[in-house]
Motif scaffolding. Sequence first.
Motif, mmCIF file in Angstrom:
data_model
loop_
_atom_site.group_PDB
_atom_site.id
_atom_site.type_symbol
_atom_site.label_atom_id
_atom_site.label_comp_id
_atom_site.label_asym_id
_atom_site.label_seq_id
_atom_site.Cartn_x
_atom_site.Cartn_y
_atom_site.Cartn_z
ATOM 1 N N UNK A 28 -22.900 -6.706 38.751
ATOM 2 C CA UNK A 28 -23.718 -7.715 39.428
ATOM 3 C C UNK A 28 -23.719 -7.480 40.938
ATOM 4 N N UNK A 29 -22.550 -7.293 41.524
ATOM 5 C CA UNK A 29 -22.485 -7.087 42.982
ATOM 6 C C UNK A 29 -22.648 -5.624 43.372
ATOM 7 N N UNK A 30 -22.209 -4.710 42.499
ATOM 8 C CA UNK A 30 -22.423 -3.279 42.742
ATOM 9 C C UNK A 30 -22.163 -2.963 44.229
ATOM 10 N N UNK A 31 -20.953 -3.288 44.676
ATOM 11 C CA UNK A 31 -20.697 -3.380 46.125
ATOM 12 C C UNK A 31 -20.827 -2.064 46.902
ATOM 13 N N UNK A 32 -20.732 -0.929 46.191
ATOM 14 C CA UNK A 32 -20.841 0.340 46.926
ATOM 15 C C UNK A 32 -22.291 0.820 47.025
ATOM 16 N N UNK A 33 -23.187 0.064 46.431
ATOM 17 C CA UNK A 33 -24.607 0.432 46.478
ATOM 18 C C UNK A 33 -25.255 -0.287 47.674
ATOM 19 N N UNK A 34 -25.722 0.491 48.626
ATOM 20 C CA UNK A 34 -26.228 -0.102 49.868
ATOM 21 C C UNK A 34 -27.721 -0.419 49.830
ATOM 22 N N UNK A 35 -28.241 -0.831 48.674
ATOM 23 C CA UNK A 35 -29.672 -1.184 48.650
ATOM 24 C C UNK A 35 -29.878 -2.497 49.400
ATOM 25 N N UNK A 36 -31.129 -2.770 49.738
ATOM 26 C CA UNK A 36 -31.477 -3.987 50.466
ATOM 27 C C UNK A 36 -31.323 -5.200 49.542
ATOM 28 N N UNK A 37 -30.485 -6.151 49.927
ATOM 29 C CA UNK A 37 -30.252 -7.337 49.073
ATOM 30 C C UNK A 37 -31.146 -8.502 49.489
ATOM 31 N N UNK A 38 -31.764 -8.423 50.658
ATOM 32 C CA UNK A 38 -32.596 -9.542 51.090
ATOM 33 C C UNK A 38 -33.997 -9.383 50.497
ATOM 34 N N UNK A 39 -34.598 -10.498 50.094
ATOM 35 C CA UNK A 39 -35.957 -10.453 49.544
ATOM 36 C C UNK A 39 -36.943 -10.181 50.669
ATOM 37 N N UNK A 40 -38.112 -9.604 50.345
ATOM 38 C CA UNK A 40 -39.143 -9.392 51.376
ATOM 39 C C UNK A 40 -39.486 -10.691 52.109
ATOM 40 N N UNK A 41 -39.493 -11.845 51.381
ATOM 41 C CA UNK A 41 -39.819 -13.093 52.087
ATOM 42 C C UNK A 41 -38.767 -13.422 53.144
ATOM 43 N N UNK A 222 -40.062 -20.388 46.389
ATOM 44 C CA UNK A 222 -40.440 -19.059 45.908
ATOM 45 C C UNK A 222 -40.226 -18.950 44.394
ATOM 46 N N UNK A 223 -41.131 -18.196 43.708
ATOM 47 C CA UNK A 223 -41.011 -18.076 42.246
ATOM 48 C C UNK A 223 -40.090 -16.936 41.819
ATOM 49 N N UNK A 224 -39.207 -16.512 42.694
ATOM 50 C CA UNK A 224 -38.356 -15.342 42.385
ATOM 51 C C UNK A 224 -36.872 -15.695 42.524
ATOM 52 N N UNK A 238 -40.006 -2.834 42.962
ATOM 53 C CA UNK A 238 -39.772 -2.501 44.378
ATOM 54 C C UNK A 238 -38.661 -3.366 44.962
ATOM 55 N N UNK A 239 -38.766 -4.690 44.779
ATOM 56 C CA UNK A 239 -37.798 -5.581 45.433
ATOM 57 C C UNK A 239 -36.540 -5.783 44.592
ATOM 58 N N UNK A 240 -36.648 -5.602 43.265
ATOM 59 C CA UNK A 240 -35.504 -5.851 42.391
ATOM 60 C C UNK A 240 -35.337 -7.322 42.063
ATOM 61 N N UNK A 241 -36.175 -8.227 42.647
ATOM 62 C CA UNK A 241 -36.069 -9.659 42.339
ATOM 63 C C UNK A 241 -36.840 -9.969 41.063
#
Length: 261
Positions: A28-41, A222-224, A238-241
């Motif tokens: 769930x947290x996958x802490x070593x993965x540095x992908x963007x966690x913030x939504x585009x909004x 937001x609906x996500x 793209x966003x992962x949400x």
Amino acid sequence: MDADIRSKVETNRRNWEARTPVHLASRFYDVHNDTDRLAPFEWAELGDVAGLRIAHLQCHLGTDTRCLARAGAKMTGLDFSESSVAAARELAGDLDITYVQSDVHDAVEALGGGFDLVYTGKGSLMWLPDLYRWAEIVRDLLAPGGRLYLVEFHPLAWMLNQDFEIVGNYLPEATSYDSSRTYTDGPELAADTVNYQWNHSLGELVTTLNRAGLRVTELHEHPVLAWDQWPGMERDPVTGWWRLPAHRPKIPLTYSLTAVR
Ligand SMILES: C[S@@+](CC[C@H](N)C(=O)[O-])C[C@H]1O[C@@H](n2cnc3c(N)ncnc32)[C@H](O)[C@@H]1O
């Protein structure tokens, strides 16, 4: 804070110490993965954060703190869980982030003031027994003209079970839980399974912030959601949400709020 509430917050601190090792090892947290966690909004509403002094309250493992630091903000993360703060420090790597272990109720003493922005949410407000006290703390952390940016799970979505039946409270209510399971994948908690939560309505939040001297300027629904709470949710590649499939009701799953001191 009276003795009963203080003891409930301390029970919560122990519960978070028990959750932290499970979260650190979770997919769930996958802490070593540095992908963007913030939504585009979030990025759209935050605007350019480069150079801003940002306090991230209840930062947990620092996953979102690091995203904001990578965007150029001068980040300070605060959390009352010693093991969370220790892990967040280690995970910061080369990023220049200050992490402070403190109860959010003592944040002004721990961090001082003068921040351009306070960023918080995503499972934070439910741990706060007194929203007005929290709003005063956020106000005192901010420089005049500074902003609060809050992203939270929508209280409407929180009320629904897996069959979309209303089973939870909307209006503010204190609830106690005793569960060896946390919200991530991974093993059961080894100890300290009791915790206390306080749900807060949108009306309570907006009124409380305004009364504390913070002017609410934006409130978006937001609906996500950042994870798949219900079966059949569809993930944006793209966003992962995640969003609900078309045959489900159009309901907000997340909200974001901006308030200015
Ligand atoms: C669900 S996490 C917030 C998560 C963060 N947005 C994320 O996605 O990782 C809630 C955090 O609030 C912290 N917390 C709860 N009550 C607190 C308090 N009174 N003072 C400081 N931190 C607190 C917990 O230790 C935990 O790290």
